[in-house]
Design a protein around this motif. Structure first.
Motif, short mmCIF file in Angstrom:
data_model
loop_
_atom_site.label_atom_id
_atom_site.label_comp_id
_atom_site.label_asym_id
_atom_site.label_seq_id
_atom_site.Cartn_x
_atom_site.Cartn_y
_atom_site.Cartn_z
N LEU A 266 5.39 11.76 2.52
CA LEU A 266 3.97 11.74 2.88
C LEU A 266 3.10 11.51 1.66
O LEU A 266 3.34 12.09 0.60
CB LEU A 266 3.56 13.08 3.51
N ASP A 267 2.10 10.68 1.82
CA ASP A 267 0.98 10.66 0.88
C ASP A 267 -0.06 11.62 1.46
O ASP A 267 0.04 12.83 1.28
CB ASP A 267 0.44 9.23 0.72
N ALA A 268 -1.04 11.14 2.18
CA ALA A 268 -1.98 12.01 2.88
C ALA A 268 -1.25 12.73 4.01
O ALA A 268 -0.43 12.14 4.71
CB ALA A 268 -3.14 11.19 3.44
N PHE A 269 -1.54 14.01 4.17
CA PHE A 269 -0.87 14.80 5.20
C PHE A 269 -1.29 14.32 6.59
O PHE A 269 -2.49 14.26 6.91
CB PHE A 269 -1.21 16.28 5.06
N ASP A 270 -0.30 13.96 7.41
CA ASP A 270 -0.57 13.51 8.77
C ASP A 270 0.69 13.66 9.59
O ASP A 270 1.68 12.97 9.34
CB ASP A 270 -1.02 12.05 8.77
N PRO A 271 0.70 14.56 10.58
CA PRO A 271 1.90 14.73 11.42
C PRO A 271 2.30 13.45 12.15
O PRO A 271 3.45 13.31 12.56
CB PRO A 271 1.48 15.82 12.41
#
Length: 468
Positions: A266-271
């Motif tokens: 992950l770069d930006a947190f996003d499920p």
């Protein structure tokens, strides 16, 4: 295929002997010009192999073109659910199990190749691999090992001198990898399709002996695999790893991570993060991984039903009860891990975690950097995050312990692509520097600051490919 020029390397053939129904004797394709790209010398030493020999006369072993006398290379047969659809005959289409190495401590490790040529399981594929995806597996698997996550290991990547046709002509390569074994959920599914209960029992006996000697029974084996996979996927989630292709043929019985194709961190947190170019529906998105693992284990249970109990109804009950432990085990592992990331107990961290993850998603925060810099960040510049951080500090977290579990360096996607692009042009220096960073993930070094930085704003949507 030639014979390796050293008497010191012995490759066992236990899998081929004990499970011939799941093995097709085969040979690696000859390679016109072998060139070593990268060798894992510490791993070679762990295996009792001489790195200097591997760089010279032993290069053929790493490519499968020269193996020790008495070795029995085989392509392994297995089935699998691929994106939910069952394929009864998959197997090693471009891979070979050369045999089992015995480490100095007596433990067995598979020596296995990817990209060694077509086998009877190849279907429409060419059996080849190219440099980029093999180097990706090398980098990511060694980073995972350094993070303490069970994984297959990469021993070497060797250029073959073959030209491989993909979107454009690419240089061919072979990855030599090491695993506790290559037994998969798909191995049991393949055995199950034969209707041969004796084969299932022999496969289960082999798995118990190799991986779970304390299991004591076939139901015990299934419970052990459930526990191992619950712990594994929890660790993936804790570091932000997205496997990308969680088909049942990519889930090991040992509990090791296997097959680093369309994978990423992950770069930006996003499920909802999906990095695989072929996962159009998001089946294997980051946030779906625990549920997919549980689904895969249900498929393992179905394959094992004939040996879980003589009565089918009782077998189903045994499987359901054991599978019910997955969520409890996963939640316990994940909660403890999140607590550790925040320097708190699982109980103290739980309400903070429930608030934090939606905030990280809303703000598009870099997942790895947030946890690593949290002890040293006084103001986040966001009211909600600053309020959360104030309540976290009031609990007096152990910030020194946090630095031991929150990495500085991971194989950031833009850096992996940078290294692979340079390798395609013959420059391995960026790969070497990246490996130096990610194989010492917790040791902060000022000269490696760019390896800790988030992706640049112009990096854009990231997609990876399976390399076939």
């Amino acid at each position: 295929m030639g014979i390796a020029s050293t008497p010191t390397v012995t490759l066992g053939n236990r899998f081929a002997r004990e499970l011939p129904e799941l093995a097709v004797a085969w040979q690696a394709e000859e390679a016109p010009g072998l060139r070593l790209l990268v060798l894992n010398e510490p791993l070679a030493a762990e295996l009792g192999l001489d790195p200097a020999w591997l760089r010279g006369d032993g290069l053929g072993l790493l490519a499968g073109t020269a193996v020790p006398e008495g070795a029995t290379p085989v392509a392994q047969g297995y089935a699998g659910h691929q994106f939910g659809g069952f394929v009864p005959r998959l197997g090693d289409g471009r891979a070979l199990l050369l045999g089992e190495l015995t480490r100095p401590d007596g433990a067995l490790r598979d020596l296995h190749l990817k990209g060694s040529g077509r086998t009877p399981f190849a279907r429409g594929g060419d059996g080849q691999a190219v440099v980029g995806p093999m180097l990706r597996e090398y980098v990511v698997s060694e980073a995972m090992h350094a993070l303490g996550i069970p994984t297959t290991r990469s021993l070497a990547v060797v250029e073959t001198g073959r030209t491989v046709r993909r979107e454009t002509p690419r240089p061919g390569a072979v990855l030599a990898r090491i695993a506790a074994s290559h037994l998969r959920v798909g191995s049991f599914q393949y055995a199950g399709t034969t209707g041969d209960a004796d084969l299932l029992r022999r496969l289960a006996d082999h798995a118990i002996a190799r991986h779970h000697p304390d299991a004591g029974s076939y139901p015990g084996l299934f419970e052990a695999v459930v526990a191992a996979q619950a712990a594994l996927v929890a660790r993936w989630m804790l570091v932000g790893f997205v496997h990308g292709v969680m088909n049942t043929d990519n889930m090991t019985i040992s509990g090791e991570t296997i097959d680093y194709g369309p994978c990423a961190f992950l770069d930006a947190f996003d499920p909802r993060a999906v990095y695989s170019s072929i996962d159009h529906g998001g089946r294997y998105a980051y946030g779906n991984q625990p549920a997919v693992a549980e689904w895969n284990l249900a498929r393992l249970a179905e394959a094992m039903l004939p040996i879980l109990h003589d009565d089918e109804g009782e077998a189903v009950a045994v499987a359901v009860e054991a599978l019910g432990g997955f969520r409890r085990r996963y939640h316990a592992e994940w909660s403890a891990g999140m607590g550790a990331k925040l320097g708190l107990s699982a109980e103290a961290a739980a309400p903070l975690v429930d608030e934090l993850l939606p905030l990280l998603r809303e703000k598009g925060a870099d997942y790895t950097s947030f946890f690593r810099t949290l002890p040293r960040t006084v103001i986040h510049g966001d009211e909600a995050l600053d309020d959360w951080a104030a309540r976290w500090r009031a609990l007096e977290p152990d910030t020194a312990a946090m630095d031991r579990v929150n990495p500085v360096y991971i194989p950031r996607n833009h850096l992996v692509e940078e290294a692979l692009a340079a390798a395609d042009e013959g420059d391995l220096d960026p790969l070497t520097r990246l490996l130096d960073a990610v194989t010492h993930p917790y040791d902060e070094r000022p000269e490696l600051a760019r390896y800790a930085a988030p992706a640049p704003p112009d990096f854009g949507t990231y997609r990876t490919f399976c390399g076939t």
